[in-house]
Design a protein around this motif. Structure first.
Motif, PDB file in Angstrom:
ATOM      1  N   LEU A  74      14.962  -6.088  -3.230  1.00 61.13           N
ATOM      2  CA  LEU A  74      14.791  -5.200  -4.341  1.00 61.13           C
ATOM      3  C   LEU A  74      13.713  -5.565  -5.304  1.00 61.13           C
ATOM      4  CD1 LEU A  74      16.094  -2.985  -6.183  1.00 61.13           C
ATOM      5  CD2 LEU A  74      17.574  -4.703  -6.820  1.00 61.13           C
ATOM      6  N   GLY A 129      14.617  -2.734 -11.078  1.00 68.00           N
ATOM      7  CA  GLY A 129      15.521  -3.470  -9.877  1.00 68.00           C
ATOM      8  C   GLY A 129      16.722  -4.378 -10.699  1.00 68.00           C
ATOM      9  N   SER A 138      20.439  -3.836  -9.839  1.00 69.77           N
ATOM     10  CA  SER A 138      21.119  -4.892  -9.017  1.00 69.77           C
ATOM     11  C   SER A 138      22.621  -5.186 -10.024  1.00 69.77           C
ATOM     12  CB  SER A 138      20.387  -6.248  -9.341  1.00 69.77           C
ATOM     13  OG  SER A 138      20.303  -6.699 -10.690  1.00 69.77           O
ATOM     14  N   ARG A 139      22.445  -4.728 -11.099  1.00 67.94           N
ATOM     15  CA  ARG A 139      23.962  -4.774 -11.868  1.00 67.94           C
ATOM     16  C   ARG A 139      25.043  -3.714 -11.664  1.00 67.94           C
ATOM     17  NH1 ARG A 139      20.056  -6.194 -15.970  1.00 67.94           N
ATOM     18  NH2 ARG A 139      20.680  -8.330 -16.785  1.00 67.94           N
ATOM     19  N   VAL A 150      25.243  -2.859  -7.867  1.00 61.62           N
ATOM     20  CA  VAL A 150      25.571  -2.779  -6.684  1.00 61.62           C
ATOM     21  C   VAL A 150      26.967  -3.418  -6.254  1.00 61.62           C
ATOM     22  CG1 VAL A 150      23.130  -3.298  -6.000  1.00 61.62           C
ATOM     23  CG2 VAL A 150      24.884  -5.255  -6.303  1.00 61.62           C
ATOM     24  N   ARG A 199      24.537  -8.545  -1.562  1.00 58.18           N
ATOM     25  CA  ARG A 199      23.520  -9.700  -2.345  1.00 58.18           C
ATOM     26  C   ARG A 199      22.145  -9.365  -2.609  1.00 58.18           C
ATOM     27  NH1 ARG A 199      26.485 -11.451  -5.230  1.00 58.18           N
ATOM     28  NH2 ARG A 199      25.108 -13.231  -5.664  1.00 58.18           N
ATOM     29  N   VAL A 200      21.565  -9.783  -3.634  1.00 61.52           N
ATOM     30  CA  VAL A 200      20.352  -8.967  -3.728  1.00 61.52           C
ATOM     31  C   VAL A 200      19.251 -10.160  -3.640  1.00 61.52           C
ATOM     32  CG1 VAL A 200      18.570  -8.461  -5.520  1.00 61.52           C
ATOM     33  CG2 VAL A 200      21.042  -7.375  -5.208  1.00 61.52           C
ATOM     34  N   PHE A 242      15.122 -10.579  -5.079  1.00 59.99           N
ATOM     35  CA  PHE A 242      14.141  -9.571  -5.646  1.00 59.99           C
ATOM     36  C   PHE A 242      12.871 -10.012  -5.050  1.00 59.99           C
ATOM     37  CE2 PHE A 242      17.407  -9.883  -9.466  1.00 59.99           C
ATOM     38  CZ  PHE A 242      17.474  -8.414  -9.401  1.00 59.99           C
ATOM     39  N   SER A 290      16.467 -13.387 -13.221  1.00 58.62           N
ATOM     40  CA  SER A 290      17.076 -12.950 -11.593  1.00 58.62           C
ATOM     41  C   SER A 290      18.321 -13.995 -11.813  1.00 58.62           C
ATOM     42  CB  SER A 290      16.207 -13.534 -10.579  1.00 58.62           C
ATOM     43  OG  SER A 290      15.766 -14.904 -10.657  1.00 58.62           O
ATOM     44  N   VAL A 312      21.614 -12.149 -13.002  1.00 56.49           N
ATOM     45  CA  VAL A 312      22.326 -11.493 -12.334  1.00 56.49           C
ATOM     46  C   VAL A 312      22.810 -11.947 -10.857  1.00 56.49           C
ATOM     47  CG1 VAL A 312      21.335  -9.073 -13.039  1.00 56.49           C
ATOM     48  CG2 VAL A 312      20.239 -10.477 -11.431  1.00 56.49           C
ATOM     49  N   ALA A 319      21.208 -13.388  -8.510  1.00 58.28           N
ATOM     50  CA  ALA A 319      20.483 -13.094  -7.320  1.00 58.28           C
ATOM     51  C   ALA A 319      20.289 -14.250  -6.309  1.00 58.28           C
ATOM     52  CB  ALA A 319      18.879 -12.578  -7.682  1.00 58.28           C
TER      53      ALA A 319
END
Length: 248
Positions: A55, A64, A68-69, A71, A76-77, A79, A90, A93, A95
Motif C-alpha cells: 500500500l 494509505g 489501512s485503518r 482493512v 496485513r499491510v 507500506f 506505520s 496502524v 503495519a
C-alpha cells in the motif's frame, strides 16, 4: 502453506508494475489484483479479504494511512512510499513493514518473508483455543498462553517485549528466536502482566522495564536489536518511571 494472496495499491502505474513483477518472482506470494484508485481498492479488499496489501501512502482521495485503518481483520499491510517521515506513522496502524521507494527486490523479499512468518505464526496460534490462563492463589511469576495447539508456560522474566497486531499478540522472549503468537488483545495482556515490571509505551507495545538497554532523546527505546518508539499517549508515565531512576 498456500501462497499469500496480495493486492497492490499505488496511484503510480510504474510502481504498480514493479510490485507486480516482484510478486510474480516470489513463489510464496500470489497477486490477486492491482489498483491505482484507492477507493476502488478498499472495496475490493473488503470483498476479497486478501492476506497482504502492498500500500502506497500518498494518494488522492484516500491516503494509505486512512485506507489501512479500514482493512478487514486478517489482512496485513506493507507500506510502500517515497517519504521516510511516514515510518513512525506505520507503527500506529501496526503495519508489518515499511518499504522506502525506490524499492529493491532484496528489501521487498525481506518484507515478504516477514509476512510469511507472521501468517505461519498466526496459523499455529489458531490451532489453540486462543485464551490466556493465569494461576490462582499464588504470587504469579508466569502466565500460560494457548499457542501451537497447547498451553505454553511463559515466565515473566523471559519476556523482552509484547507486540500487538489487532486481535493477536506476539510475545518476544529471551529464550526463543521466534515469538509466541496467541489470539488475545493487548488490553488483556496488559492486565495480566505485573505493572511494577512491565509498561505499555505504545498502542502496540508493552516492554519489560528491566530489558531496556537505552533511551534516546526522542524517546526511542532500545531492547536488544529492537527499537520501540514511546508514543505521546504513554510518554508522561514513561518519563515518570525514568525520573525516579536517573542520577542527578
Amino acid at each position: 502453506m498456500k501462497p499469500l494472496q496480495c493486492i497492490v495499491v499505488d496511484d503510480e502505474p510504474l510502481a504498480v508494475k514493479m510490485l507486480e513483477n516482484f510478486i510474480s518472482k516470489t513463489s510464496f506470494l500470489a497477486l490477486d489484483a492491482s489498483f491505482t484508485d484507492p477507493v476502488a481498492a478498499l472495496e475490493a479488499i473488503r470483498d476479497r479479504r486478501p492476506q497482504l496489501v502492498f500500500l502506497d501512502i500518498q494518494m488522492p482521495d484516500l491516503n494509505g494511512m486512512e485506507l489501512s485503518r479500514m482493512v478487514p481483520d486478517g489482512t496485513r499491510v506493507i507500506f510502500t512510499t517515497a517519504f521516510k517521515q511516514y515510518a513512525f506513522d506505520s507503527y500506529e496502524v501496526s503495519a508489518l513493514d515499511f518499504l522506502l521507494k525506490p524499492i529493491r527486490y532484496q528489501k521487498f523479499i525481506e518484507a515478504a518473508e516477514k509476512a510469511r512468518k507472521w501468517f505461519e505464526l498466526v496459523e499455529s496460534a489458531d490451532q489453540g483455543a486462543a485464551t490466556t490462563v493465569q494461576p490462582q492463589g499464588e504470587e504469579r511469576t508466569a502466565i500460560f498462553v494457548k499457542a501451537d495447539g497447547q498451553l505454553r508456560k511463559v515466565e515473566f522474566a523471559d519476556i523482552r517485549y509484547v507486540e500487538g497486531m489487532k486481535d493477536y499478540v506476539l510475545l518476544h522472549l529471551l529464550s526463543e528466536k521466534r515469538p509466541i503468537v496467541t489470539h488475545i488483545t493487548m488490553k488483556a495482556v496488559e492486565e495480566l502482566l505485573p505493572a511494577a515490571t512491565f509498561m505499555r509505551v505504545h498502542r502496540s507495545y508493552i516492554v519489560a522495564l528491566d530489558k531496556i538497554d537505552s533511551v534516546t532523546g526522542t524517546y526511542d527505546i532500545s531492547v536488544g536489536d529492537t527499537f520501540i518508539h514511546v508514543s505521546d499517549a504513554y510518554k508522561s508515565a514513561f518519563e515518570g518511571y525514568l525520573s525516579q531512576r536517573m542520577l542527578r
